[in-house]
Motif scaffolding. Structure first.
Motif, short mmCIF file in Angstrom:
data_model
loop_
_atom_site.label_atom_id
_atom_site.label_comp_id
_atom_site.label_asym_id
_atom_site.label_seq_id
_atom_site.Cartn_x
_atom_site.Cartn_y
_atom_site.Cartn_z
N ARG A 246 -69.29 -18.71 42.01
CA ARG A 246 -68.50 -19.29 40.92
C ARG A 246 -68.27 -20.78 41.11
NH1 ARG A 246 -63.50 -17.52 40.84
NH2 ARG A 246 -63.54 -15.97 42.51
N PHE A 247 -68.19 -21.24 42.34
CA PHE A 247 -67.92 -22.65 42.60
C PHE A 247 -69.18 -23.42 43.00
CE2 PHE A 247 -63.66 -20.92 42.83
CZ PHE A 247 -62.89 -21.91 42.25
N GLU A 248 -70.33 -22.76 42.92
CA GLU A 248 -71.61 -23.38 43.27
C GLU A 248 -71.59 -23.93 44.69
OE1 GLU A 248 -72.45 -26.14 40.11
OE2 GLU A 248 -73.26 -24.55 38.84
N VAL A 249 -71.03 -23.13 45.59
CA VAL A 249 -71.02 -23.40 47.02
C VAL A 249 -72.06 -22.49 47.66
CG1 VAL A 249 -69.65 -23.23 49.15
CG2 VAL A 249 -68.61 -24.13 47.05
N LEU A 250 -72.90 -23.02 48.53
CA LEU A 250 -73.95 -22.21 49.14
C LEU A 250 -73.37 -21.26 50.17
CD1 LEU A 250 -76.74 -24.90 49.64
CD2 LEU A 250 -76.40 -23.34 47.71
N LEU A 251 -73.91 -20.05 50.20
CA LEU A 251 -73.49 -19.04 51.18
C LEU A 251 -74.57 -18.92 52.25
CD1 LEU A 251 -71.59 -16.80 52.19
CD2 LEU A 251 -72.82 -15.22 50.69
N VAL A 252 -74.17 -19.21 53.49
CA VAL A 252 -75.06 -19.11 54.64
C VAL A 252 -74.61 -17.93 55.49
CG1 VAL A 252 -75.96 -20.26 56.71
CG2 VAL A 252 -75.37 -21.61 54.67
N VAL A 253 -75.51 -16.99 55.75
CA VAL A 253 -75.22 -15.88 56.67
C VAL A 253 -75.92 -16.15 57.99
CG1 VAL A 253 -75.57 -13.43 57.16
CG2 VAL A 253 -74.75 -14.14 54.91
#
Length: 433
Positions: A246-253
């Motif tokens: 929703r906030f266009e923040v990248l998700l790194v796992v």
């Protein structure tokens, strides 16, 4: 893992003759595991390691997660020997090679396509922290933002960028300088009760007056291997993925330790049904313990200039060979994953039974699990008692309060039961009534 004082040779388990050995004369005092396991290992096979004087240990450490398929798996070992025996390319930086092509084809065929994943594969330096550094750099480059959110009790590596998103105060202190451009958020259930863990992040990200910059990325471990075996719930991970989207923040796992099958699926995030923007893999990726890491990213994030991020050892062909053999041997069908899930249930039942008698609390998921003790000194005593009984386990958590159990994924049910029995004896010895 808490270690003995390096100046205290008695506590470190060294005898008078060992104190004058080349290890004592030349190796840095930063060494740690050998202080808890003061023997000289020489041979290893499957789930066992043997010392130079013939003492055999059941290995529930698995190279800190780098040996998911056990020591010297015959199929992987033979692939390496065949390759080395015919003068094939060993070192090639990022040049094309047959070994690299076969790895990429096998990874595409056995991992990406069956899961409907479309990732570019970047080959950074050979270790997990190289993969994490790459992820942080590309997230900042792609978004133009500086901040990265990490979580309480996280561990992502020992180089500067990775340390900045690591929670452990002792490891952070080793940097010798302030570690900036990161924000720490509470991990799943860190605050306890019914507290909504993402309430603060959502509020400050949506408020232009909060004084908190929108980050480039959030980096998370689905199971915190070094941070105490805290396992995030699937619904928590899904909520995190939704917040980032929703906030266009990248998700790194960061799947360096929990990935490559350790939790019962190749990627540890599969159970949650999420698709990260960036994934970090290392440790057991090579299958045989050879240094190897990759950073996976959505194609639109692959924004590097040629050579903008590089490294001398990002094309280690022997690791390509053993990784390819591992993918073909273990991930062409669901047989290993199903076995890991069975063994994980077996381990959980065993640990819960031990904990019920001794005050330990089960933590973790799959074959990345352990027992948490309220008294932080107990876990270290358990690890020492286990070593005396021929079992290798380490500790985890900010105060080393968790006994960490990571047997090979290929372990037999009988050997797993044997190890659980040895661990139960060790726990009871360390927690007398």
């Amino acid at each position: 893992m808490t270690i003995a004082n390096p100046t205290d040779t008695a506590a470190a388990g060294t005898s008078a003759d060992q104190a004058s050995s080349v290890f004592e004369r030349r190796e840095s005092v930063v060494r740690s595991y050998c202080r808890s396991w003061p023997v000289v290992f020489d041979r290893a096979s499957g789930a066992e390691q043997t010392t130079e004087d013939g003492q055999t240990f059941l290995d529930f450490f698995s190279g800190a997660g780098a040996l998911n398929y056990g020591h010297n798996h015959p199929v992987l070992k033979q692939a390496l020997l065949d390759y080395l025996g015919t003068d094939r390319v060993i070192h090639s930086l990022d040049m094309f090679s047959v070994a690299k092509r076969e790895f990429l084809e096998a990874f595409e065929e056995h991992i990406l396509i069956p899961r409907g994943l479309d990732y570019r594969v970047q080959l950074p330096g050979p270790t997990g922290t190289n993969s994490v550094e790459t992820a942080l750099k590309i997230a900042r480059k792609a978004t133009g933002r500086e901040q990265v959110v990490s979580f309480t009790n996280a561990f992502h590596g020992m180089t500067m960028g990775s340390l900045a998103v690591t929670g452990n105060s002792m490891k952070r202190k080793g940097a010798g300088i302030p570690l900036h451009h990161t924000t720490t958020a509470p991990y799943d259930d860190y605050l306890g009760g019914d507290t909504t863990d993402f309430l603060w992040l959502e509020r400050v990200w949506s408020d232009s007056g909060s004084g908190v910059d929108l980050p480039a990325a959030v980096i998370v471990e689905t199971v915190q291997g070094e941070g105490g075996l805290n396992a995030a719930r699937a619904e928590w991970l899904r909520a995190l993925a939704d917040l980032c989207r929703r906030f266009e923040v990248l998700l790194v796992v960061d799947d360096v330790q929990a990935g490559c099958g350790r939790t019962g699926t190749f990627f540890s995030f599969e159970e949650a049904g999420i698709v990260p923007d960036v994934v970090c893999l290392s440790k057991s990726l090579s299958g045989l313990g050879l240094p190897f890491s990759v950073t996976l990213m959505r194609p639109e994030l692959d924004l590097w200039e040629p050579g903008e991020h590089n490294g001398t050892f990002r094309g280690f062909n022997p690791a390509f060979v053993t990784a390819t053999a591992a993918l073909r041997e273990f991930w062409s069908d669901d047989e290993l994953a199903a076995t890991v899930r069975e063994r994980g249930d077996q381990l959980r039942r065993g640990l819960e039974a031990i904990g019920a008698d001794t005050g330990g609390h089960y933590r973790g998921r799959g074959l990345l699990a352990g027992l948490h003790f309220d008294d932080p000194e107990v876990a270290e005593r358990v690890a020492a008692e286990a070593f005396d009984r021929g079992l290798l386990v380490e500790t985890s958590g900010p105060e080393s309060e968790v006994v960490k159990v990571m047997p090979p994924l290929t372990i037999s049910a009988a050997d797993l039961d044997r190890g659980i029995g040895l661990l139960g004896d060790a726990v009871r010895a360390a927690t007398p009534a």
